[in-house]
Design a protein around this motif. Structure first.
Motif, PDB file in Angstrom:
ATOM      1  N   ASN A  91     -15.220   4.823  41.809  1.00  0.00           N
ATOM      2  CA  ASN A  91     -15.907   3.637  42.317  1.00  0.00           C
ATOM      3  C   ASN A  91     -16.434   2.858  41.114  1.00  0.00           C
ATOM      4  OD1 ASN A  91     -16.991   1.923  44.329  1.00  0.00           O
ATOM      5  ND2 ASN A  91     -18.960   2.974  44.265  1.00  0.00           N
ATOM      6  N   ALA A  92     -15.820   1.734  40.807  1.00  0.00           N
ATOM      7  CA  ALA A  92     -16.170   0.950  39.624  1.00  0.00           C
ATOM      8  C   ALA A  92     -17.265  -0.046  39.981  1.00  0.00           C
ATOM      9  CB  ALA A  92     -14.941   0.224  39.090  1.00  0.00           C
ATOM     10  N   ARG A  93     -18.471   0.208  39.476  1.00  0.00           N
ATOM     11  CA  ARG A  93     -19.582  -0.694  39.764  1.00  0.00           C
ATOM     12  C   ARG A  93     -19.468  -1.948  38.911  1.00  0.00           C
ATOM     13  NH1 ARG A  93     -25.956   0.776  39.284  1.00  0.00           N
ATOM     14  NH2 ARG A  93     -25.934  -0.761  37.598  1.00  0.00           N
ATOM     15  N   ILE A  94     -19.722  -3.091  39.541  1.00  0.00           N
ATOM     16  CA  ILE A  94     -19.650  -4.396  38.877  1.00  0.00           C
ATOM     17  C   ILE A  94     -21.051  -4.997  38.924  1.00  0.00           C
ATOM     18  CG2 ILE A  94     -18.582  -6.670  38.890  1.00  0.00           C
ATOM     19  CD1 ILE A  94     -16.202  -5.399  40.373  1.00  0.00           C
ATOM     20  N   ASP A  95     -21.619  -5.257  37.746  1.00  0.00           N
ATOM     21  CA  ASP A  95     -23.044  -5.588  37.658  1.00  0.00           C
ATOM     22  C   ASP A  95     -23.328  -7.073  37.482  1.00  0.00           C
ATOM     23  OD1 ASP A  95     -23.332  -2.892  37.902  1.00  0.00           O
ATOM     24  OD2 ASP A  95     -24.235  -2.555  35.944  1.00  0.00           O
ATOM     25  N   THR A  96     -22.357  -7.912  37.828  1.00  0.00           N
ATOM     26  CA  THR A  96     -22.515  -9.350  37.606  1.00  0.00           C
ATOM     27  C   THR A  96     -23.680  -9.950  38.389  1.00  0.00           C
ATOM     28  OG1 THR A  96     -20.745  -9.544  39.244  1.00  0.00           O
ATOM     29  CG2 THR A  96     -20.138  -9.854  36.958  1.00  0.00           C
ATOM     30  N   PHE A  97     -23.939  -9.450  39.595  1.00  0.00           N
ATOM     31  CA  PHE A  97     -25.014 -10.031  40.398  1.00  0.00           C
ATOM     32  C   PHE A  97     -26.397  -9.612  39.913  1.00  0.00           C
ATOM     33  CE2 PHE A  97     -21.451 -10.572  43.273  1.00  0.00           C
ATOM     34  CZ  PHE A  97     -21.722 -11.790  43.879  1.00  0.00           C
ATOM     35  N   ILE A  98     -26.510  -8.452  39.280  1.00  0.00           N
ATOM     36  CA  ILE A  98     -27.823  -7.994  38.828  1.00  0.00           C
ATOM     37  C   ILE A  98     -28.065  -8.294  37.356  1.00  0.00           C
ATOM     38  CG2 ILE A  98     -27.915  -6.195  40.581  1.00  0.00           C
ATOM     39  CD1 ILE A  98     -27.336  -4.155  38.322  1.00  0.00           C
ATOM     40  N   ARG A  99     -27.057  -8.758  36.643  1.00  0.00           N
ATOM     41  CA  ARG A  99     -27.212  -9.070  35.219  1.00  0.00           C
ATOM     42  C   ARG A  99     -27.168 -10.574  34.958  1.00  0.00           C
ATOM     43  NH1 ARG A  99     -29.677  -4.644  33.600  1.00  0.00           N
ATOM     44  NH2 ARG A  99     -28.407  -2.756  33.819  1.00  0.00           N
ATOM     45  N   ALA A 100     -27.465 -11.347  35.998  1.00  0.00           N
ATOM     46  CA  ALA A 100     -27.635 -12.799  35.856  1.00  0.00           C
ATOM     47  C   ALA A 100     -26.400 -13.488  35.288  1.00  0.00           C
ATOM     48  CB  ALA A 100     -28.864 -13.111  34.991  1.00  0.00           C
ATOM     49  N   ALA A 101     -25.227 -13.111  35.768  1.00  0.00           N
ATOM     50  CA  ALA A 101     -24.015 -13.847  35.407  1.00  0.00           C
ATOM     51  C   ALA A 101     -24.147 -15.281  35.908  1.00  0.00           C
ATOM     52  CB  ALA A 101     -22.792 -13.180  36.023  1.00  0.00           C
ATOM     53  N   ALA A 102     -23.631 -16.226  35.127  1.00  0.00           N
ATOM     54  CA  ALA A 102     -23.814 -17.636  35.467  1.00  0.00           C
ATOM     55  C   ALA A 102     -23.195 -17.981  36.813  1.00  0.00           C
ATOM     56  CB  ALA A 102     -23.219 -18.504  34.356  1.00  0.00           C
ATOM     57  N   ASP A 103     -22.012 -17.440  37.074  1.00  0.00           N
ATOM     58  CA  ASP A 103     -21.308 -17.711  38.337  1.00  0.00           C
ATOM     59  C   ASP A 103     -20.741 -16.384  38.822  1.00  0.00           C
ATOM     60  OD1 ASP A 103     -20.175 -18.952  40.464  1.00  0.00           O
ATOM     61  OD2 ASP A 103     -18.808 -20.232  39.320  1.00  0.00           O
ATOM     62  N   PRO A 104     -21.540 -15.582  39.515  1.00  0.00           N
ATOM     63  CA  PRO A 104     -21.164 -14.179  39.730  1.00  0.00           C
ATOM     64  C   PRO A 104     -19.943 -13.954  40.598  1.00  0.00           C
ATOM     65  CG  PRO A 104     -23.157 -14.705  40.948  1.00  0.00           C
ATOM     66  CD  PRO A 104     -22.882 -15.876  40.057  1.00  0.00           C
ATOM     67  N   ILE A 105     -19.667 -14.804  41.584  1.00  0.00           N
ATOM     68  CA  ILE A 105     -18.556 -14.507  42.493  1.00  0.00           C
ATOM     69  C   ILE A 105     -17.215 -14.521  41.767  1.00  0.00           C
ATOM     70  CG2 ILE A 105     -17.258 -15.334  44.482  1.00  0.00           C
ATOM     71  CD1 ILE A 105     -19.884 -15.957  45.848  1.00  0.00           C
ATOM     72  N   PRO A 106     -16.834 -15.604  41.046  1.00  0.00           N
ATOM     73  CA  PRO A 106     -15.534 -15.546  40.354  1.00  0.00           C
ATOM     74  C   PRO A 106     -15.472 -14.483  39.271  1.00  0.00           C
ATOM     75  CG  PRO A 106     -16.707 -17.581  39.830  1.00  0.00           C
ATOM     76  CD  PRO A 106     -17.442 -16.937  40.941  1.00  0.00           C
ATOM     77  N   GLU A 107     -16.595 -14.244  38.587  1.00  0.00           N
ATOM     78  CA  GLU A 107     -16.568 -13.202  37.556  1.00  0.00           C
ATOM     79  C   GLU A 107     -16.419 -11.829  38.188  1.00  0.00           C
ATOM     80  OE1 GLU A 107     -18.981 -11.534  33.655  1.00  0.00           O
ATOM     81  OE2 GLU A 107     -19.618 -13.426  34.603  1.00  0.00           O
ATOM     82  N   THR A 108     -17.061 -11.618  39.324  1.00  0.00           N
ATOM     83  CA  THR A 108     -16.918 -10.349  40.042  1.00  0.00           C
ATOM     84  C   THR A 108     -15.472 -10.137  40.465  1.00  0.00           C
ATOM     85  OG1 THR A 108     -19.196 -10.443  40.854  1.00  0.00           O
ATOM     86  CG2 THR A 108     -17.643  -9.059  42.078  1.00  0.00           C
ATOM     87  N   ILE A 109     -14.836 -11.180  40.976  1.00  0.00           N
ATOM     88  CA  ILE A 109     -13.440 -11.075  41.405  1.00  0.00           C
ATOM     89  C   ILE A 109     -12.537 -10.734  40.222  1.00  0.00           C
ATOM     90  CG2 ILE A 109     -11.484 -12.410  42.282  1.00  0.00           C
ATOM     91  CD1 ILE A 109     -13.593 -13.921  44.047  1.00  0.00           C
ATOM     92  N   ASP A 110     -12.757 -11.404  39.096  1.00  0.00           N
ATOM     93  CA  ASP A 110     -11.937 -11.135  37.906  1.00  0.00           C
ATOM     94  C   ASP A 110     -12.092  -9.682  37.461  1.00  0.00           C
ATOM     95  OD1 ASP A 110     -11.048 -13.748  37.888  1.00  0.00           O
ATOM     96  OD2 ASP A 110     -12.425 -14.403  36.308  1.00  0.00           O
ATOM     97  N   ARG A 111     -13.328  -9.218  37.413  1.00  0.00           N
ATOM     98  CA  ARG A 111     -13.565  -7.840  36.995  1.00  0.00           C
ATOM     99  C   ARG A 111     -12.972  -6.848  38.000  1.00  0.00           C
ATOM    100  NH1 ARG A 111     -17.856  -6.732  33.128  1.00  0.00           N
ATOM    101  NH2 ARG A 111     -18.372  -8.677  32.075  1.00  0.00           N
ATOM    102  N   ALA A 112     -13.148  -7.133  39.281  1.00  0.00           N
ATOM    103  CA  ALA A 112     -12.616  -6.228  40.309  1.00  0.00           C
ATOM    104  C   ALA A 112     -11.107  -6.076  40.170  1.00  0.00           C
ATOM    105  CB  ALA A 112     -12.971  -6.756  41.690  1.00  0.00           C
ATOM    106  N   ARG A 113     -10.423  -7.167  39.946  1.00  0.00           N
ATOM    107  CA  ARG A 113      -8.961  -7.104  39.816  1.00  0.00           C
ATOM    108  C   ARG A 113      -8.555  -6.281  38.604  1.00  0.00           C
ATOM    109  NH1 ARG A 113      -7.837 -13.493  41.371  1.00  0.00           N
ATOM    110  NH2 ARG A 113      -7.783 -13.179  43.643  1.00  0.00           N
ATOM    111  N   LEU A 114      -9.272  -6.450  37.486  1.00  0.00           N
ATOM    112  CA  LEU A 114      -8.975  -5.660  36.299  1.00  0.00           C
ATOM    113  C   LEU A 114      -9.224  -4.174  36.546  1.00  0.00           C
ATOM    114  CD1 LEU A 114     -10.565  -7.887  33.492  1.00  0.00           C
ATOM    115  CD2 LEU A 114      -8.145  -7.316  33.704  1.00  0.00           C
ATOM    116  N   TYR A 115     -10.317  -3.855  37.198  1.00  0.00           N
ATOM    117  CA  TYR A 115     -10.684  -2.454  37.389  1.00  0.00           C
ATOM    118  C   TYR A 115      -9.754  -1.771  38.393  1.00  0.00           C
ATOM    119  CZ  TYR A 115     -15.044  -4.035  35.144  1.00  0.00           C
ATOM    120  OH  TYR A 115     -15.976  -4.575  34.283  1.00  0.00           O
ATOM    121  N   ILE A 116      -9.349  -2.499  39.432  1.00  0.00           N
ATOM    122  CA  ILE A 116      -8.404  -1.921  40.387  1.00  0.00           C
ATOM    123  C   ILE A 116      -7.052  -1.687  39.715  1.00  0.00           C
ATOM    124  CG2 ILE A 116      -7.095  -2.400  42.497  1.00  0.00           C
ATOM    125  CD1 ILE A 116      -9.670  -3.798  43.532  1.00  0.00           C
ATOM    126  N   ALA A 117      -6.634  -2.640  38.896  1.00  0.00           N
ATOM    127  CA  ALA A 117      -5.377  -2.454  38.157  1.00  0.00           C
ATOM    128  C   ALA A 117      -5.461  -1.267  37.209  1.00  0.00           C
ATOM    129  CB  ALA A 117      -5.042  -3.725  37.384  1.00  0.00           C
TER     130      ALA A 117
END
Length: 241
Positions: A144-170
């Motif tokens: 289970n790959a945790r993605i911390d964009t929402f709790i680490r104040a990413a400027a635009d968390p939704i697209p960054e979360t999607i990008d990270r999720a795709r990398l981690y699933i791959a």
């Protein structure tokens, strides 16, 4: 490397109807783990903050040896699959991390993509590291790959979360966990991410179906259940005084 427990646990993440997420309570010790198993939950997922509190540490300060020992006691106390929150891996190599996790009997783990001091890790480096963990674990660990964009104040968390999720699933992650994502973000994440999504929700059974319908495949509560239990103990203690 194949684990019957991991196979069972992985299967629980798939072919779920909307509104019927996999709900994984978070035991912080053996007694709470047995209580959740006796209530009928098919699997459990330890929260690092809850375990830390039970051992007398602040969240993020538990020594690796004590965390693995606590997970081992929890696994030993139940017959259902257990996933362990092992934070960002404690600086261990993927091979050693997997070996120590398997020694506990756990069949899954959370791994974070940020640190308290340095913030979000580079997503490509994190994906490469997750791929090494997957290679070392084979199919014996549900990752289970945790993605911390929402709790680490990413400027635009939704697209960054999607990008990270795709990398981690791959890279081999079985599930991604955008911790701190609000209910309103889940439909956007669900539409763009292939594979199971873990959501962290309030420890309130009345909202679980709603979060599942919004896109959560599985639900965990972080330290919420441990904190509710501690509050109940405090209430009992106040009553005795």
């Amino acid at each position: 490397m194949v684990s019957t427990g991991a196979t069972l646990f992985r299967a629980l993440h798939h072919d779920r109807a909307p509104g019927d997420p996999l709900v994984l309570p978070g035991p912080w010790d053996a007694a709470s783990a047995r209580a959740f198993e006796e209530a009928g939950f098919p699997a459990l997922a330890t929260p690092s903050a809850g375990v830390a509190a039970s051992l007398g540490y602040e969240d993020g300060s538990t020594p690796a040896d004590e965390m693995f020992a606590a997970v081992r006691r929890i696994v030993r106390s139940v017959s259902v699959p257990v996933s362990a929150d092992i934070e960002d891996g404690y600086g261990l190599s993927p091979k050693e991390l997997v070996a120590r996790l398997l020694e506990t009997g756990a069949v899954g783990c959370n791994l974070e993509d940020s640190t308290r001091d340095d913030g979000l890790k580079d997503p490509h480096s994190q994906a490469d590291w997750l791929a090494e963990v997957r290679s070392a674990a084979g199919d014996a660990i549900v990752l289970n790959a945790r993605i911390d964009t929402f709790i680490r104040a990413a400027a635009d968390p939704i697209p960054e979360t999607i990008d990270r999720a795709r990398l981690y699933i791959a890279a081999g992650a079985d599930c991604v966990y955008p911790i701190g994502a609000p209910l309103t973000a889940l439909p956007h994440l669900r539409a763009a991410i292939e594979g199971p999504i873990n959501a962290g929700t309030p420890a309130d059974g009345s909202v679980l179906r709603e979060w599942g319908a919004a896109g959560a495949t599985r639900i965990t509560f972080g330290p919420g259940l441990q904190r509710r239990a501690a509050a109940a103990v405090r209430e009992i203690a106040d009553g005795l005084l």
